[in-house]
Design a protein around this motif. Structure first.
Motif, PDB file in Angstrom:
ATOM      1  N   ARG A  64      -2.115  -8.841 -13.525  1.00 51.50           N
ATOM      2  CA  ARG A  64      -0.726  -9.238 -13.303  1.00 51.50           C
ATOM      3  C   ARG A  64      -0.639 -10.468 -12.419  1.00 51.50           C
ATOM      4  N   LEU A  65      -1.547 -10.573 -11.487  1.00 49.60           N
ATOM      5  CA  LEU A  65      -1.596 -11.767 -10.638  1.00 49.60           C
ATOM      6  C   LEU A  65      -1.952 -12.988 -11.488  1.00 49.60           C
ATOM      7  N   ALA A  66      -2.934 -12.849 -12.359  1.00 49.22           N
ATOM      8  CA  ALA A  66      -3.317 -13.961 -13.236  1.00 49.22           C
ATOM      9  C   ALA A  66      -2.176 -14.360 -14.146  1.00 49.22           C
ATOM     10  N   TYR A  67      -1.458 -13.368 -14.673  1.00 51.36           N
ATOM     11  CA  TYR A  67      -0.329 -13.665 -15.557  1.00 51.36           C
ATOM     12  C   TYR A  67       0.756 -14.422 -14.788  1.00 51.36           C
ATOM     13  N   ALA A  68       1.028 -14.015 -13.559  1.00 50.41           N
ATOM     14  CA  ALA A  68       2.041 -14.710 -12.755  1.00 50.41           C
ATOM     15  C   ALA A  68       1.642 -16.164 -12.537  1.00 50.41           C
ATOM     16  N   ARG A  79      -7.295 -19.081 -13.912  1.00 50.77           N
ATOM     17  CA  ARG A  79      -8.692 -19.055 -14.363  1.00 50.77           C
ATOM     18  C   ARG A  79      -9.597 -18.395 -13.329  1.00 50.77           C
ATOM     19  N   ASP A  80      -9.386 -18.736 -12.058  1.00 51.56           N
ATOM     20  CA  ASP A  80     -10.216 -18.152 -11.007  1.00 51.56           C
ATOM     21  C   ASP A  80      -9.997 -16.644 -10.910  1.00 51.56           C
ATOM     22  N   TYR A  96      -9.402  -9.978 -20.950  1.00 47.36           N
ATOM     23  CA  TYR A  96      -9.960 -10.897 -21.937  1.00 47.36           C
ATOM     24  C   TYR A  96      -8.867 -11.668 -22.670  1.00 47.36           C
ATOM     25  N   ALA A  97      -7.735 -11.015 -22.893  1.00 46.93           N
ATOM     26  CA  ALA A  97      -6.612 -11.722 -23.526  1.00 46.93           C
ATOM     27  C   ALA A  97      -6.151 -12.869 -22.644  1.00 46.93           C
ATOM     28  N   LEU A  98      -5.991 -12.587 -21.355  1.00 41.20           N
ATOM     29  CA  LEU A  98      -5.586 -13.631 -20.409  1.00 41.20           C
ATOM     30  C   LEU A  98      -6.655 -14.715 -20.296  1.00 41.20           C
ATOM     31  N   SER A  99      -7.915 -14.292 -20.289  1.00 39.30           N
ATOM     32  CA  SER A  99      -9.011 -15.262 -20.200  1.00 39.30           C
ATOM     33  C   SER A  99      -8.992 -16.205 -21.396  1.00 39.30           C
TER      34      SER A  99
END
Length: 312
Positions: A64-68, A79-80, A96-99
């Motif tokens: 969720r943090l990556a999506y935000a 990415r990080d 993996y979807a977000l990656s």
């Protein structure tokens, strides 16, 4: 227009109520989901960053943090974040979807496809993977691939706005505008505050306005519809870069330099790393410079209030 914007406001009000109920909750996932639904990506980043860094095994929190970060246009941080989840050995299909989406944002299609394959190994039925694949196919303008993925999502069309969104996107690119309209209507029935749906619809209206086959009446109607769609997107996701870019373009098409610059500057502030925002700002400033030059050349408008507004 007013009924549409009213529907967006009603859904956002419900989203805000949901957020207020969990604003102080210790359940970080519930907090993040409610915050993301109400367009509070900044709150997600502020609240989740430290806990995730303290315990990288919290996959749901990290996702969720990556999506935000992605929604905010902070691609490097997104990415990080997904890289940290993968290195922790706790990556799931959504990671993996977000990656894959992040890799696509950086133009690494090979890596994106590899991430999607890994995600399908984790969960062959993952809606997140299929949606991510469709998003990247749309970005790549691979219509055949997008259509195939969209067909696979079609069974969810009555319950998932993503399914309707991609149905609409495919139809738009194939010129099947009646199908696109139905996809749009289905998507907003499920979620009247889905900013991406309004932006896609607005973009199509702009394309219609710019088409050499559109007459003056159709062009004017398309520009008005685009304005409505981008305004709805901005209501659904305040400070949305794409919505602000769209509104800048609308005002540019109308020849309104001051308004076009205002929206473009807001877009550039909202997404400082967005090339699209910079292009919109460059176009708006060019329009303003031409308007200033024309006004200065005309004695009747040389000292007019409109010129002073342009020069601010």
């Amino acid at each position: 227009r007013e009924s549409l914007l009213g529907a967006v406001d009603a859904r956002q009000k419900a989203n805000n109520v949901r957020f207020e109920r969990v604003a102080t909750s210790t359940d970080l996932v519930a907090f993040a989901d409610a915050a993301l639904a109400s367009g509070r990506e900044g709150a997600v980043i502020d609240r989740l960053s430290a806990p995730f860094q303290a315990d990288l095994s919290q996959t749901a929190v990290g996702n969720r943090l990556a999506y935000a970060y992605l929604v905010r246009g902070e691609r490097l941080r997104a990415r990080d974040t997904v890289a940290l989840i993968r290195r922790s050995g706790k990556a799931d299909a959504y990671t993996y979807a977000l990656s894959g989406i992040v890799a696509g944002e950086f133009g690494d299609d090979k890596a994106a496809d590899e991430f999607f394959r890994n995600g399908l190994l984790e969960n062959p039925e993952s809606l997140g993977i299929r949606t991510a694949q469709a998003s990247l196919a749309l970005k790549r303008n691979r219509i055949s691939e997008l259509r195939n993925i969209s067909n696979g999502l079609s069974k969810d069309v009555d319950s998932r706005p993503e399914a309707s969104f991609f149905t609409m996107a495919v139809a738009n690119r194939l010129g099947a505008f009646d199908v696109a309209r139905k996809g749009f209507e289905a998507a907003i029935r499920v979620d009247p505050a889905n900013a991406e749906v309004y932006i896609e619809r607005g973009n199509q209206s702009v394309q219609t306005a710019l088409s050499p086959t559109s007459d003056a009446k159709e062009r004017e109607a398309s520009i008005l519809n685009a304005e409505t769609m981008y305004s709805a997107a901005l209501r659904a996701r305040p400070n949305s870069g794409p919505a602000l870019i769209g509104l800048s373009l609308v005002e540019n098409l109308r020849g309104k330099a001051v308004e076009s610059v205002r929206f473009a500057e807001s877009a550039a502030r909202a997404e400082p790393n967005s090339a699209a925002a910079q292009y919109a700002l460059a176009g708006a400033l060019t329009l303003r410079d031409k308007a200033i030059a024309a006004a200065l050349a005309d004695p009747a408008t040389k000292n007019a209030p409109e010129l002073r507004a342009l020069q601010r």
